[in-house]
Design a protein around this motif. Structure first.
Motif, PDB file in Angstrom:
ATOM      1  N   ASN A  77       5.533  69.139 -21.582  1.00  0.00           N
ATOM      2  CA  ASN A  77       5.937  67.735 -21.776  1.00  0.00           C
ATOM      3  C   ASN A  77       7.430  67.582 -21.499  1.00  0.00           C
ATOM      4  O   ASN A  77       8.171  66.987 -22.294  1.00  0.00           O
ATOM      5  CB  ASN A  77       5.629  67.264 -23.199  1.00  0.00           C
ATOM      6  N   ALA A  78       7.857  68.126 -20.384  1.00  0.00           N
ATOM      7  CA  ALA A  78       9.283  68.120 -20.047  1.00  0.00           C
ATOM      8  C   ALA A  78       9.515  67.397 -18.730  1.00  0.00           C
ATOM      9  O   ALA A  78       8.675  67.443 -17.827  1.00  0.00           O
ATOM     10  CB  ALA A  78       9.806  69.546 -19.951  1.00  0.00           C
ATOM     11  N   VAL A  79      10.639  66.738 -18.649  1.00  0.00           N
ATOM     12  CA  VAL A  79      11.075  66.117 -17.394  1.00  0.00           C
ATOM     13  C   VAL A  79      12.468  66.629 -17.061  1.00  0.00           C
ATOM     14  O   VAL A  79      13.240  66.995 -17.953  1.00  0.00           O
ATOM     15  CB  VAL A  79      11.085  64.578 -17.447  1.00  0.00           C
ATOM     16  N   PHE A  80      12.751  66.612 -15.765  1.00  0.00           N
ATOM     17  CA  PHE A  80      14.026  67.095 -15.280  1.00  0.00           C
ATOM     18  C   PHE A  80      14.580  66.062 -14.300  1.00  0.00           C
ATOM     19  O   PHE A  80      13.813  65.401 -13.596  1.00  0.00           O
ATOM     20  CB  PHE A  80      13.853  68.441 -14.582  1.00  0.00           C
ATOM     21  N   LEU A  81      15.876  65.957 -14.245  1.00  0.00           N
ATOM     22  CA  LEU A  81      16.511  65.032 -13.318  1.00  0.00           C
ATOM     23  C   LEU A  81      17.546  65.798 -12.516  1.00  0.00           C
ATOM     24  O   LEU A  81      18.577  66.203 -13.047  1.00  0.00           O
ATOM     25  CB  LEU A  81      17.167  63.867 -14.060  1.00  0.00           C
ATOM     26  N   GLN A  82      17.235  66.025 -11.258  1.00  0.00           N
ATOM     27  CA  GLN A  82      18.165  66.671 -10.347  1.00  0.00           C
ATOM     28  C   GLN A  82      19.001  65.595  -9.687  1.00  0.00           C
ATOM     29  O   GLN A  82      18.455  64.703  -9.027  1.00  0.00           O
ATOM     30  CB  GLN A  82      17.419  67.489  -9.301  1.00  0.00           C
ATOM     31  N   MET A  83      20.292  65.664  -9.878  1.00  0.00           N
ATOM     32  CA  MET A  83      21.206  64.656  -9.335  1.00  0.00           C
ATOM     33  C   MET A  83      22.136  65.322  -8.329  1.00  0.00           C
ATOM     34  O   MET A  83      22.849  66.252  -8.680  1.00  0.00           O
ATOM     35  CB  MET A  83      22.016  64.013 -10.464  1.00  0.00           C
ATOM     36  N   ASN A  84      22.079  64.846  -7.107  1.00  0.00           N
ATOM     37  CA  ASN A  84      22.899  65.401  -6.028  1.00  0.00           C
ATOM     38  C   ASN A  84      23.934  64.387  -5.558  1.00  0.00           C
ATOM     39  O   ASN A  84      23.795  63.185  -5.792  1.00  0.00           O
ATOM     40  CB  ASN A  84      22.009  65.820  -4.863  1.00  0.00           C
ATOM     41  N   SER A  85      24.936  64.894  -4.892  1.00  0.00           N
ATOM     42  CA  SER A  85      25.980  64.043  -4.316  1.00  0.00           C
ATOM     43  C   SER A  85      26.509  63.047  -5.349  1.00  0.00           C
ATOM     44  O   SER A  85      26.594  61.841  -5.101  1.00  0.00           O
ATOM     45  CB  SER A  85      25.448  63.289  -3.096  1.00  0.00           C
ATOM     46  N   LEU A  86      26.864  63.562  -6.492  1.00  0.00           N
ATOM     47  CA  LEU A  86      27.285  62.691  -7.590  1.00  0.00           C
ATOM     48  C   LEU A  86      28.594  61.985  -7.274  1.00  0.00           C
ATOM     49  O   LEU A  86      29.467  62.524  -6.578  1.00  0.00           O
ATOM     50  CB  LEU A  86      27.400  63.501  -8.875  1.00  0.00           C
ATOM     51  N   ARG A  87      28.694  60.776  -7.788  1.00  0.00           N
ATOM     52  CA  ARG A  87      29.843  59.910  -7.569  1.00  0.00           C
ATOM     53  C   ARG A  87      30.426  59.502  -8.915  1.00  0.00           C
ATOM     54  O   ARG A  87      29.710  59.498  -9.930  1.00  0.00           O
ATOM     55  CB  ARG A  87      29.411  58.646  -6.816  1.00  0.00           C
ATOM     56  N   PRO A  88      31.691  59.111  -8.950  1.00  0.00           N
ATOM     57  CA  PRO A  88      32.259  58.666 -10.231  1.00  0.00           C
ATOM     58  C   PRO A  88      31.449  57.545 -10.885  1.00  0.00           C
ATOM     59  O   PRO A  88      31.346  57.497 -12.118  1.00  0.00           O
ATOM     60  CB  PRO A  88      33.652  58.196  -9.833  1.00  0.00           C
ATOM     61  N   GLU A  89      30.864  56.670 -10.084  1.00  0.00           N
ATOM     62  CA  GLU A  89      30.085  55.573 -10.657  1.00  0.00           C
ATOM     63  C   GLU A  89      28.776  56.035 -11.287  1.00  0.00           C
ATOM     64  O   GLU A  89      28.082  55.236 -11.923  1.00  0.00           O
ATOM     65  CB  GLU A  89      29.797  54.493  -9.606  1.00  0.00           C
TER      66      GLU A  89
END
Length: 123
Positions: A77-89
């Motif tokens: 029952n787990a979710v993951f969020l891969q975030m690439n090319s992160l920006r200050p906003e």
């Protein structure tokens, strides 16, 4: 009630990647949606990404398409969020949430919140 435990928030720099994790316990999320929202000071809450748990259908907020990827581990029952090319906003508190579904099977009301993961993206 579902207990949501998040991890992964930290300071990163523009262009870097980050992965957030959230694991649910307490009851099944099978008939719900589970995913991520974010809140930043002075901004409205934004929908990031969400699984319709039973079907596996994914919804993304417009800003997240192409840069963010949600995935899951059904057995945990787990979710993951891969975030690439992160920006200050992208700097915000990211909240793992479980949402009730409406009659059309779409996310409706937030039922449970994680503790929040602070993501700070420095220029």
């Amino acid at each position: 009630q579902v207990r949501l435990v998040e991890s992964g928030g930290r300071l990163v720099y523009t262009g870097e990647s980050l992965n957030l994790s959230c694991e649910a316990s307490g009851r099944t999320v099978e008939n719900h949606a589970m995913g991520w929202l974010r809140e930043a000071p002075g901004k409205e809450r934004e929908f990031v990404a969400m699984f319709l748990w039973r079907s596996g259908i994914i919804h993304y907020g417009e800003f997240a398409k192409g840069r963010f990827t949600i995935s899951r581990n059904i057995s945990k029952n787990a979710v993951f969020l891969q975030m690439n090319s992160l920006r200050p906003e992208d700097s915000a508190h990211y909240y793992c949430v479980v949402m009730a579904l409406d009659g059309n099977g779409q996310p409706r009301d937030i039922e449970d919140w994680g503790q929040g993961s602070l993501v700070m993206v420095s220029p």
